[in-house]
Design a protein around this motif. Structure first.
Motif, PDB file in Angstrom:
ATOM      1  N   ARG A  38    -119.831  65.722 -25.418  1.00 40.84           N
ATOM      2  CA  ARG A  38    -120.768  65.067 -26.013  1.00 40.84           C
ATOM      3  C   ARG A  38    -121.676  63.874 -24.683  1.00 40.84           C
ATOM      4  NH1 ARG A  38    -115.556  61.067 -26.913  1.00 40.84           N
ATOM      5  NH2 ARG A  38    -114.371  60.957 -24.228  1.00 40.84           N
ATOM      6  N   GLN A  39    -122.368  63.119 -24.467  1.00 39.49           N
ATOM      7  CA  GLN A  39    -122.958  62.451 -23.919  1.00 39.49           C
ATOM      8  C   GLN A  39    -123.222  61.144 -24.102  1.00 39.49           C
ATOM      9  OE1 GLN A  39    -126.653  64.492 -22.128  1.00 39.49           O
ATOM     10  NE2 GLN A  39    -126.906  63.324 -20.591  1.00 39.49           N
ATOM     11  N   ARG A  45    -123.575  65.018 -19.668  1.00 38.72           N
ATOM     12  CA  ARG A  45    -122.699  66.230 -20.432  1.00 38.72           C
ATOM     13  C   ARG A  45    -121.345  66.140 -20.110  1.00 38.72           C
ATOM     14  NH1 ARG A  45    -126.154  69.868 -24.242  1.00 38.72           N
ATOM     15  NH2 ARG A  45    -127.857  67.414 -24.042  1.00 38.72           N
ATOM     16  N   TYR A  95    -122.699  66.953 -29.603  1.00 36.48           N
ATOM     17  CA  TYR A  95    -123.439  68.422 -29.653  1.00 36.48           C
ATOM     18  C   TYR A  95    -122.352  69.396 -29.760  1.00 36.48           C
ATOM     19  CZ  TYR A  95    -127.141  66.101 -26.475  1.00 36.48           C
ATOM     20  OH  TYR A  95    -128.274  64.892 -26.892  1.00 36.48           O
ATOM     21  N   TRP A 115    -127.142  75.618 -28.145  1.00 34.24           N
ATOM     22  CA  TRP A 115    -127.190  74.027 -28.171  1.00 34.24           C
ATOM     23  C   TRP A 115    -127.810  73.809 -29.412  1.00 34.24           C
ATOM     24  CZ3 TRP A 115    -123.991  71.114 -24.755  1.00 34.24           C
ATOM     25  CH2 TRP A 115    -123.005  71.597 -23.750  1.00 34.24           C
TER      26      TRP A 115
END
Length: 125
Positions: A38-39, A45, A95, A115
């Motif tokens: 996650r970011q 990230r 992601y 990704w």
């Protein structure tokens, strides 16, 4: 080449639950270990959770242990992230990621081969 498409993101109140899905195409899902990252805005990230090729081993970031569960259904070519007891600090783009060849579990950025595009999760206070 592996294609990953996340879904299931949205807006949820703190304390609520959400389940993210990652649809995999291009290869059989069981070929790869899988992970979620996650970011958040202004942040790097970061790793969230990972699962090995068989689903028999999982690994979680300390920040989500006990709240998030990663799972996979290889027959459906889908990976899931069940999130409960959500907190505002969980707000981020999530992601899906598949591992590079010969990586047992992708718990770092360097271990990721492909990704997804990401799905937004927003947790309100």
């Amino acid at each position: 080449q592996v294609q990953l498409v996340e879904s299931g993101g949205g807006l949820v109140q703190a304390g609520g639950s959400l389940r993210l899905s990652c649809a995999v195409s291009g290869r059989t899902l069981s070929t790869y270990a899988m992970g979620w990252f996650r970011q958040a805005p202004g942040k790097e990230r970061e790793f969230v959770a990972a699962i090995n090729w068989s689903g028999g081993y999982t690994y979680y970031a300390n920040s989500v242990k006990g709240r998030f569960t990663i799972s996979r259904d290889n027959a459906k070519n889908t990976v899931y992230l069940q999130m409960k007891s959500l907190k505002p600090e969980d707000t981020a783009v999530y992601y899906c990621a598949s591992s590079r060849d010969n990586i047992v579990i992708p718990n770092s950025l360097s271990a990721v081969g492909s990704w997804g595009q990401g799905t937004q999760v927003t947790v309100s206070s």
